[in-house]
Scaffold this active site. Structure first.
Site, PDB file in Angstrom:
ATOM      1  N   ILE A  13      38.763  11.756  43.051  1.00  0.00           N
ATOM      2  CA  ILE A  13      37.648  10.868  43.461  1.00  0.00           C
ATOM      3  C   ILE A  13      37.259  11.144  44.915  1.00  0.00           C
ATOM      4  CG2 ILE A  13      38.354   9.030  41.871  1.00  0.00           C
ATOM      5  CD1 ILE A  13      39.755   7.692  44.320  1.00  0.00           C
TER       6      ILE A  13
ATOM      7  N   HIS B  21      36.761  10.755  36.724  1.00  0.00           N
ATOM      8  CA  HIS B  21      37.391   9.464  37.065  1.00  0.00           C
ATOM      9  C   HIS B  21      36.637   8.772  38.180  1.00  0.00           C
ATOM     10  CE1 HIS B  21      41.515  10.653  35.162  1.00  0.00           C
ATOM     11  NE2 HIS B  21      40.590  10.393  34.278  1.00  0.00           N
TER      12      HIS B  21
END
Ligand code: APR
Length: 269
Positions: free
Chosen positions: A110, A126
């Site tokens: 991320i 994600h």
């Protein structure tokens, strides 16, 4: 620094040959590729889930019951996350895309370090820590807006200016669905790929850990670079248990040599 043994040098060359001869090679990365940028991983030695229980700190139901727990973890990890810079592993993947050797990076991370290193086609399956939204009215907030709120805020959990509901970063917590477009694309790419370079993932979290199976379904090849064994090692053509920051640049170097030799032969013929 672990000395590279002859066997690893052989595997680096084998990986480069698989990549140069691939019709459609892609990369799948996990938190392990970012540890050399200072960001802790989850299941490696000293990983986040060793100290913070995922069912309390990384689960959507727990977040809805008490967002403060998640934000407690976020406040610990955020400073490292936000000041992290790409490392040689990220740059090597960006260069392999530049050379049209890999077509895309599917990342479970991320941290946006692939993009910062120059990778263009990146699917963040994600989510991403730089975008936030309100659980109530869906208003969206930038990282800087949230950081400002946290600096001046009295409570540790930032809330929405419009409806007062808690804010949540656009990262996928356990129990949440993955972003539909990224999930669809990463499955489609894995079905199309004949080589997948997997870097820095324990391959323990579904559905992403199943992507390599799509590659294998069509007799595709796996290259796994990870400093710990994974459950797919026995199905991979190449497994290198070493640091991605060391190995990926060496694979890139061998790829460039093979491409140069190939061009030379083409010129001569
Ligand atoms: N080089 C190579 N491998 C490394 C390095 C490194 N420099 N640093 C760590 N590793 C290895 C670890 O040993 C571990 O096997 O990378 C792997 C990282 O695995 P995880 O911590 O499980 O991370 P990841 O596979 O990305 O987890 C998937 O789980 O918790 C969720 O949402 C979270 O995206 C994450 C998902």
């Amino acid at each position: 620094m672990k000395i590279l043994r002859i066997i690893e040098k052989k595997k680096i060359l084998q990986s480069a040959e698989l990549l140069v001869n691939a019709k459609y090679a892609i990369a799948l990365t996990g938190a392990g590729i970012s540890t050399e940028s200072g960001i802790p991983d989850f299941r490696g030695e000293g990983g986040i889930w060793e100290k913070y229980k995922p069912e309390i700190y990384g689960n959507i139901e727990a977040f809805l019951r008490n967002p403060a727990k998640f934000w407690e973890l976020a406040q610990k990890v955020a400073p490292t996350l936000f000041k992290a810079k790409p490392n040689p592993g990220h740059y090597a993947l960006a260069e392999l895309e530049n050379l049209d050797i890999i077509k895309a990076v599917i990342t479970q991370n991320i941290d946006e370090l692939h993009q910062a290193a120059g990778s263009v086609i990146v699917y963040e399956v994600h989510g991403n820590i730089n975008r936030f939204s309100c659980l109530g009215c869906k208003a969206s907030y930038s990282k800087d807006q949230v950081l400002k709120k946290m600096k001046k805020g009295k409570s540790e959990t930032p809330t929405c200016d419009f409806c007062g509901a808690p804010l949540k970063p656009s990262v996928v917590l356990f129990g949440e669905d993955l972003p539909r477009f990224e999930l669809f694309q990463s499955k489609a790419l894995s079905q199309k790929a004949d080589v997948m370079l997997i870097a820095g993932s324990s391959l323990e979290v579904a559905p992403i850990c199943d992507l390599p199976l799509y590659v294998l379904q069509d007799k595709g090849k796996l290259i796994i670079v990870n400093d710990q064994p994974t459950h797919l090692d026995n199905k991979a053509d190449v497994v290198i248990n070493h640091k991605t920051g060391t190995i990926l640049p060496l694979i890139l170097e061998e790829v460039k040599k093979l491409m140069f030799e190939r061009n030379e032969n083409n010129v001569k013929s």
